[in-house]
Structure formats: structure tokens, C-alpha cells
Design an enzyme around this catalytic site. Structure first.
Site, PDB file in Angstrom:
ATOM      1  N   ASP A  36      11.807 135.621  41.553  1.00 45.20           N
ATOM      2  CA  ASP A  36      12.956 136.495  41.320  1.00 45.20           C
ATOM      3  C   ASP A  36      14.165 135.898  42.008  1.00 45.20           C
ATOM      4  OD1 ASP A  36      14.267 138.743  40.353  1.00 45.20           O
ATOM      5  OD2 ASP A  36      12.668 140.082  40.996  1.00 45.20           O
ATOM      6  N   HIS A  42      22.249 134.621  38.613  1.00 44.36           N
ATOM      7  CA  HIS A  42      21.494 135.709  39.264  1.00 44.36           C
ATOM      8  C   HIS A  42      20.005 135.403  39.334  1.00 44.36           C
ATOM      9  CE1 HIS A  42      24.784 138.784  39.462  1.00 44.36           C
ATOM     10  NE2 HIS A  42      25.317 137.895  38.644  1.00 44.36           N
TER      11      HIS A  42
HETATM   12  O1  F6P Z   1      19.452 137.606  36.278  1.00 48.06           O
HETATM   13  C1  F6P Z   1      19.076 138.865  36.435  1.00 48.06           C
HETATM   14  C2  F6P Z   1      19.580 139.729  35.321  1.00 48.06           C
HETATM   15  O2  F6P Z   1      20.887 139.535  34.924  1.00 48.06           O
HETATM   16  C3  F6P Z   1      19.352 141.136  35.685  1.00 48.06           C
HETATM   17  O3  F6P Z   1      20.436 141.883  35.846  1.00 48.06           O
HETATM   18  C4  F6P Z   1      18.503 141.634  34.595  1.00 48.06           C
HETATM   19  O4  F6P Z   1      17.320 141.880  35.238  1.00 48.06           O
HETATM   20  C5  F6P Z   1      18.333 140.500  33.626  1.00 48.06           C
HETATM   21  O5  F6P Z   1      18.828 139.404  34.191  1.00 48.06           O
HETATM   22  C6  F6P Z   1      18.967 140.732  32.303  1.00 48.06           C
HETATM   23  O6  F6P Z   1      18.255 141.663  31.631  1.00 48.06           O
HETATM   24  P1  F6P Z   1      18.629 142.152  30.204  1.00 48.06           P
HETATM   25  O7  F6P Z   1      18.072 141.150  29.251  1.00 48.06           O
HETATM   26  O8  F6P Z   1      17.932 143.455  30.083  1.00 48.06           O
HETATM   27  O9  F6P Z   1      20.104 142.283  30.149  1.00 48.06           O
END
Ligand code: F6P
Length: 481
Positions: free
Chosen positions: A364, A157
Site C-alpha cells: 500500500d 499515492h
Molecule cells: O492511489 C490510491 C488511490 O488513488 C486511492 O485513493 C484509491 O484507493 C485508488 O487509488 C483509486 O481508486 P478508484 O479506482 O476507486 O478511484
């Protein structure tokens, strides 16, 4: 097909609960409808790493949600340590913030191995595994080690940076080699996919031909799948949310002034400091916009145990206070700054209330706030999206006002332009973006990935001239713990 989806963070099926991050919110509706089992962390930890992993299972749409308590001894090293203090900064091209240890890496591998053991419980005939994101780069290799021969896909992601940045991550080579145990690796953008392929060629000396990496682990297909949203559903939710008490109160408080909105996790990749400087500059150079354009910045605290996040939280709070002190009036606050999360339904209404959506990350993977802001607009009088050209979403939403988040003057000019944009131009830009969003929905993303995963298994077996379990034998260069 028995689909098992794995991610660190999972979401439950309640639209009004705040959700952290794009992944959980995006996956929820498609996982609910697919009948898949979604496996992830419960957010709690438990002692005794060698005990049988324990999963709590509940219904989720036509499928199920299984949450695991992760091993207490390794959780910190895995989540705050290796995943978020080595991989996350590197994946967002912030090598200067990499701070990790051998212990963190071992914990990361332990948690990947623990998750692999837990997944065996959900394996049956016709199982396909789909692993999400950077928390589980080694999960494919761990599953192979346990004898799993079924297709395993992976979707990243976040961005994937250039080779010299990823080489700043200790054990980068082992990790990428472990990733080659996936049959399919999906990326958000062509740039991410090209960067990964370049690393595999240059650092591992492997051939990448027609998007397929040939390694001692077999064949791994690399492909781009930009993640989408259900734009029509979000638009419906936004129209409805307009009567939500929070949304009505916001509208009443505006007194005809135009509102810009930013909604982010409080993360250094989101470019919040630069964004606030840009608003400061905009008000300083356009006094007419004082009192007539304000910013609502929702910044949800995240990863509070990591120093870089604590520092950022203090820096942004100080900056907001400086800017409010400089431009505020007795009856006007330039920046409303909120450190809490909102459910998707309320957010949809807040987006629709704002005439400018500000999404200006320094880097991002995709950024679904950009897509949701567009989908939430009133088609008869849509707002304007100001979007960083370094968000994956900029590849698709190219009729947004694209900005360089490092150019404060440039952003200030574009924000002023957005505030003054005539209706015909706003509609033209909105319609082009909305068409794009409808053509590439989250349902398409999900179906395209699963189809490619099934194809990659067939391709791989045919090309290798052997069954998948024969291609996936020794795991070279991967440390076992
Ligand atoms: O890669 C993006 C992501 O998976 C998002 O969904 C989120 O912004 C982040 O990474 C994970 O965040 P967290 O550490 O709060 O789970």
C-alpha cells in the site's frame, strides 16, 4: 498563485457521503481551504473525443470543483484497462495480474491528452498544476506539448515498485520519460523514490544527483512527502460520532466482546484473504477468543468490471462464510462482512468503537485508514493498531504492532496479543503514534509539496541556465496520438 489540482476521482464537500479511496478523502479538506481549482472525472462519459472538453463547475470551500465527462470511446481502455489492469497491479508488485492491450494504452494516452486540453481553460498568470496519481502519468508531457511552461508537480499515492516489476508494464519507458516532464515527482516513501531513481538510472541511463534527474526534458526533482491526515479534527469527529445511530447500534450489539475492524476497498492489494485466514487461525488456536473477539470487515466493492476484482469478491465472500460456519454459534457471528461504503463521520465512530484496527495490505502506498484508526481512539482507553509492514504508514506508525501479511500464523499470534494488550502499553503506543500524526498533518503535506514545487522551478531554471520554456522542448520517445 492559481493552483490547479487534478485527479481522476474527486470528492464533494459532504462529510456524510461515502467516499471511495484515500486520495479523495485526504485532498478534500486541504483543497477546500486552499482556494484551488480541483479538476477530475465526473464519473460519466460523453461521445465525441475531439469536441471541446466540457466541465461542470461548482463552488468548493474557497475554491472550485470542476468535473469532466471523459470520452466514452476511451474511458474503458483508460480506467479499467491501462490504469487499473496494467499500472495498478504493477505498482502493487502483482505483475501476474497485468492484463492489457495496445488499445488500452492508446486510450490512456488519449484521456491524458483530453485532460490536458481541458486544463488549459483554468490556466492564467501564476498557475501551478498539481497532478495526482497513476491515472495521469503522461499529463505533464501532454501539457508541455500544448505549450504549458508553468510548474507542474505530480504526486504518486501508490507504491513505485522495483525496476523488474515496472518493466512488466507495456510502454513503461515512454511513460517514465513522459513523467520527466514534471518539475517535481512526489512519493509516499523513500523506498518508492529509490525504486524510481534506480529505474531512471538503469533503464534510461540518466544521472540522478541529489534527488534531481537531468534529462532532455530538463530537471525533475524526486522527493518524499508521506501523506498525512488532520488527526485532531478526525479525533473530534470520532468523539462526536459515538452517538450516531449506526455507531450506537454497533456498541449495543457487542455485549462486552472486543471488536476488530477492517475498512478497505475490495482490492487484492489489501490482503483481505490473508487477513481472514489469520482470524480463522486465531480462533482455531485460541478457543478462549471465540465469542470474545469478533471482526467487522467493511469491504467496499470497486472496479467491478475487472475480472481479478470479481474473482476476489467471490473468494472473500466464500471464505467469510466458511469461517463463520466453522467458528460461529447460534448467537454469535465471528465476522460481520459488509459490502458498502460509509461516510467519514460514521467511520470515525466505528474506529473508536473497535479495540483493534486491522490494516494488513500486501502493499500500500500509505493507507490512511491506519492513521484514521489511531486518531479516532479514546486517549484514555485506546485500541491497538495491527499494521502491515508493507503499508507506507508503517514507516511512521512504528509503535503499531507490525505484521508480515504473508505470515498467517504470525498475524494470528499478533491479533491475539492485541486483544490482550494491557492499558499502559496501549496508551504508550497510541501516544507515540498520535504525536507523529500531529507533527505531519495533511496541511503540512500540502504546503511542503507546493513549496518544493515552487523551489524546483527556480532550481531547474537556474541550473539549466535557461527559462523553463526553453528547457522543455522536444518530447523524445513519447508516442503522439
Ligand atoms: O492511489 C490510491 C488511490 O488513488 C486511492 O485513493 C484509491 O484507493 C485508488 O487509488 C483509486 O481508486 P478508484 O479506482 O476507486 O478511484
Amino acid at each position: 498563485m492559481n493552483l490547479v489540482v487534478v485527479s481522476n476521482r474527486v470528492a464533494r464537500g459532504k462529510a456524510n457521503e461515502p467516499m471511495t479511496g484515500g486520495l479523495a478523502a485526504a485532498l478534500l479538506p486541504v483543497v477546500e481551504n486552499s482556494g484551488a481549482i480541483w479538476v477530475g472525472s465526473s464519473g460519466r462519459v460523453r461521445d465525441g473525443v475531439h469536441k471541446e472538453p466540457f466541465a461542470e463547475i461548482e463552488a468548493l470551500g474557497s475554491g472550485a470543483l470542476a468535473t469532466l465527462d471523459l470520452p466514452a470511446a476511451h474511458y474503458g481502455g483508460y480506467y479499467e484497462g491501462f490504469a487499473n489492469s496494467a499500472l495498478w497491479p504493477a505498482l502493487h508488485s502483482r505483475s501476474d495480474l497485468i492484463s492489457t492491450s495496445q488499445g488500452d494504452y492508446l486510450s490512456y494516452r488519449e484521456v491524458n491528452a483530453f485532460m490536458a486540453r481541458a486544463l488549459l481553460r483554468f490556466r492564467r498568470t501564476g498557475t501551478v498544476f498539481w497532478v495526482q496519481d497513476y491515472h495521469f502519468l503522461a499529463l505533464g508531457a501532454e501539457l508541455r506539448e500544448l505549450g504549458v511552461t508553468e510548474p507542474i508537480g505530480f504526486f504518486l499515492h501508490t507504491p513505485w515498485p522495483t525496476a523488474c516489476v515496472i518493466e512488466g508494464v507495456p510502454h513503461h519507458r515512454e511513460l517514465v520519460e513522459a513523467m520527466l516532464d514534471f518539475d517535481l515527482i512526489g512519493f509516499q516513501t523513500a523506498q518508492d523514490c529509490d525504486n524510481f531513481a534506480a529505474y531512471v538510472r538503469e533503464a534510461l541511463g540518466l544521472v540522478v544527483h541529489d534527488g534531481i534527474v537531468v534529462s532532455q526534458h530538463g530537471r525533475t526533482r524526486l522527493q518524499v512527502f508521506p501523506i498525512g491526515i488532520d488527526a485532531e479534527k478526525f479525533a473530534g469527529a470520532a468523539a462526536k460520532a459515538i452517538s450516531h445511530p449506526d455507531v450506537s447500534r454497533l456498541r449495543r450489539s457487542l455485549n462486552g466482546e472486543r471488536l476488530a475492524i477492517g475498512v478497505d476497498r475490495l482490492d487484492y492489494s489489501k490482503g483481505l484473504v490473508n487477513r481472514i485466514h489469520a482470524f480463522d487461525r486465531m480462533w482455531a488456536s485460541n478457543p478462549a477468543l471465540v465469542r470474545s473477539v469478533s471482526l467487522l470487515q467493511i469491504a467496499t466493492p470497486t472496479r467491478g468490471g475487472i475480472e481479478a476484482y470479481g474473482n476476489l469478491q467471490s473468494e472473500v465472500a466464500r471464505l467469510v462464510s466458511d469461517v463463520n460456519g466453522r467458528h460461529g454459534e447460534v448467537d454469535w457471528t465471528p465476522i460481520r462482512y459488509l459490502n458498502k461504503g460509509y461516510g467519514q463521520a460514521v467511520l470515525a465512530g466505528l474506529y473508536r468503537t473497535a479495540q483493534i484496527g486491522v490494516v494488513t495490505p500486501l502493499h500500500d502506498g500509505m493507507n490512511l485508514v491506519a492513521k484514521e484508526y489511531v486518531a479516532a481512539q479514546n486517549p484514555a482507553d485506546p485500541g491497538v493498531l495491527v499494521l502491515s509492514k508493507f503499508a507506507g504508514a508503517a514507516n511512521e506508525l512504528d509503535t503499531a504492532l507490525l505484521v508480515n501479511p504473508h505470515d498467517i500464523d504470525g498475524m494470528a499470534r499478533v491479533l491475539a496479543m492485541a486483544a490482550a494488550m494491557p492499558l499502559t502499553e496501549r496508551r504508550m503506543r497510541y501516544e507515540a503514534m498520535m504525536d507523529q500524526l500531529k507533527r505531519h498533518s495533511i496541511q503540512d503535506w500540502f504546503a511542503d509539496f507546493i513549496r518544493a514545487l515552487q523551489d524546483s522551478e527556480n532550481d531547474g531554471a537556474a541550473r539549466a541556465g535557461s527559462a523553463p520554456w526553453q528547457r522543455r522542448g522536444t518530447v523524445h520517445g513519447i508516442a503522439r496520438h
